[in-house]
Design an enzyme around this catalytic site. Sequence first.
Site, PDB file in Angstrom:
ATOM      1  N   CYS A  76      36.833 -14.467  10.260  1.00  0.00           N
ATOM      2  CA  CYS A  76      37.732 -13.427  10.774  1.00  0.00           C
ATOM      3  C   CYS A  76      37.388 -11.997  10.373  1.00  0.00           C
ATOM      4  CB  CYS A  76      39.165 -13.718  10.336  1.00  0.00           C
ATOM      5  SG  CYS A  76      39.842 -15.261  10.970  1.00  0.00           S
ATOM      6  N   ARG A  80      35.380  -8.943  12.592  1.00  0.00           N
ATOM      7  CA  ARG A  80      36.082  -7.753  13.088  1.00  0.00           C
ATOM      8  C   ARG A  80      35.438  -6.471  12.582  1.00  0.00           C
ATOM      9  NH1 ARG A  80      40.973  -9.972  15.109  1.00  0.00           N
ATOM     10  NH2 ARG A  80      40.619 -12.205  14.877  1.00  0.00           N
ATOM     11  N   SER A 154      45.481 -12.823   8.975  1.00  0.00           N
ATOM     12  CA  SER A 154      45.670 -13.992   9.834  1.00  0.00           C
ATOM     13  C   SER A 154      47.118 -14.474   9.838  1.00  0.00           C
ATOM     14  CB  SER A 154      44.761 -15.140   9.379  1.00  0.00           C
ATOM     15  OG  SER A 154      43.408 -14.823   9.596  1.00  0.00           O
ATOM     16  N   LYS A 290      33.727 -22.731  13.611  1.00  0.00           N
ATOM     17  CA  LYS A 290      34.082 -21.602  12.755  1.00  0.00           C
ATOM     18  C   LYS A 290      33.593 -21.815  11.320  1.00  0.00           C
ATOM     19  CE  LYS A 290      38.252 -19.372  10.898  1.00  0.00           C
ATOM     20  NZ  LYS A 290      39.701 -19.176  11.110  1.00  0.00           N
TER      21      LYS A 290
END
Length: 471
Positions: A76, A80, A154, A290
């Site tokens: 994550c 980003r 998250s 992932k």
Amino acid sequence: MKTNLLKKLLLPSAMLVPLAVVAAQQTPNVIVIFMDDMGYGDIGTTGAIGYETPNLDKMAAEGMRFTRFYAAQAVCTASRVGLLTGCYPNRIGYSGALGPSSRIGLGEKEETIADVLRKKGYATAAFGKWHIGHLPHALPPRHGFDEYYGIPYSNDMWPRHPTRKFPDLPLIEGDKTIELNPDQSQFTTNFTNRALQFIDKNKNKPFFLYLAHPMPHVPLAVSEKFKGKSRQGLYGDVIMEIDWSVGQILDKLRREGLEENTLVVVTSDNGPWLNYGNHAGTTGGLREGKGTSFEGGQRVPCIMQWKGTIPAATICNKLSSTLDLLPTFAHIAGAPLPPHKIDGVNIISLLRHEPDANPRESFCYYYRKNNLEAVTDGNFKLIFPHPHRTYEGFAPGVDGKPGPVNEKAKLEIPLLYDLRRDPGERYNVIGQYPEVRAKLEQIAAAIREDIGDDLTGVVGKNNRSPSIAPR
């Protein structure tokens, strides 16, 4: 002919310019719709089963679908950071996924897409999941965004996490918490509505909209209008609502006459979290998911639409990445790039479907703190020995409960895969292509000298550090 020429001479000069040319002369708007944990196979055009994604499919039919598009990293926060700065996240001191106890933020000299575009007068907004730091110095208002409304990390980092303890999840407006543990079933709708309001408010000037949906990251939640609508349970319902969100944005652009002056990008931060079973997506046959540098972890769906510039119904099979968005947006806006080194390249030639265009010649798969785990030239991929996560050999979880995963697997030998013939990374051909291996080793040596590699002990010369908030 003389009569037609006389008529042209008598017309006001503005009427002699075709409308398409007038539109092309305006500064283009930019929209990035970023999903969380959506797999390569989770949309209709890549084989989704049990639900429909008509808006994403229509977007692909009217724009360009990328088949070799990579997230900056397969997790994550790092992903980003790569998208927003155009840098490999480890170059600027980011790795993994930040939590509520983190105190880091982007360094003061780092520039985001929003920072770059604001130099050209863009209005900027971020709605949804941020996850680049939750303290005031790390939030969007400090990094180029005029507006922010969303969650700082998250959506599973809250008291109802199935296996860990977290504090209350804040919903933030600007840099102020306005609610704790908000109703997640309203996330997709609320963030979409804020995006529509932003477009309406800024439709007469250039804007950059970053809509980062918290879904389909677990815990899954969906509004009543899509609950029970798919044949794939809650996961399918969630994807259908995300597809609705994309449709709302595209419909708004059409109604406002902005389609030919807006580049829209839809992609994902990494591949699916496979041990969540029926609450996870699909890689479409790619290996692992992932948290791995195998294709299922970093090759992500990507569709771009910019009517009049991107030819309709085109497929791009060339190598590209979220790293490339910042320099591409800067190019189309006429904005200067950040003064320091970035890793993205301008891919406008791919968007225009120019023959033989190949702006990105290699991509490096980093993970953990600074492990160079693999490199590719777009055709072949060389994977180095490294510790890694694997989902293989375990039964996945059900209905929001995670199944087991091996976080201590270790690849002992180098592997070479021909991604053209073997995107599932099943057949090691390292003995057949010594010249390809040598070429990819050279790419690896160059990036190790530049950024470093913990696996080989090489310290890079050009790493930068994040800022740390004082305690």
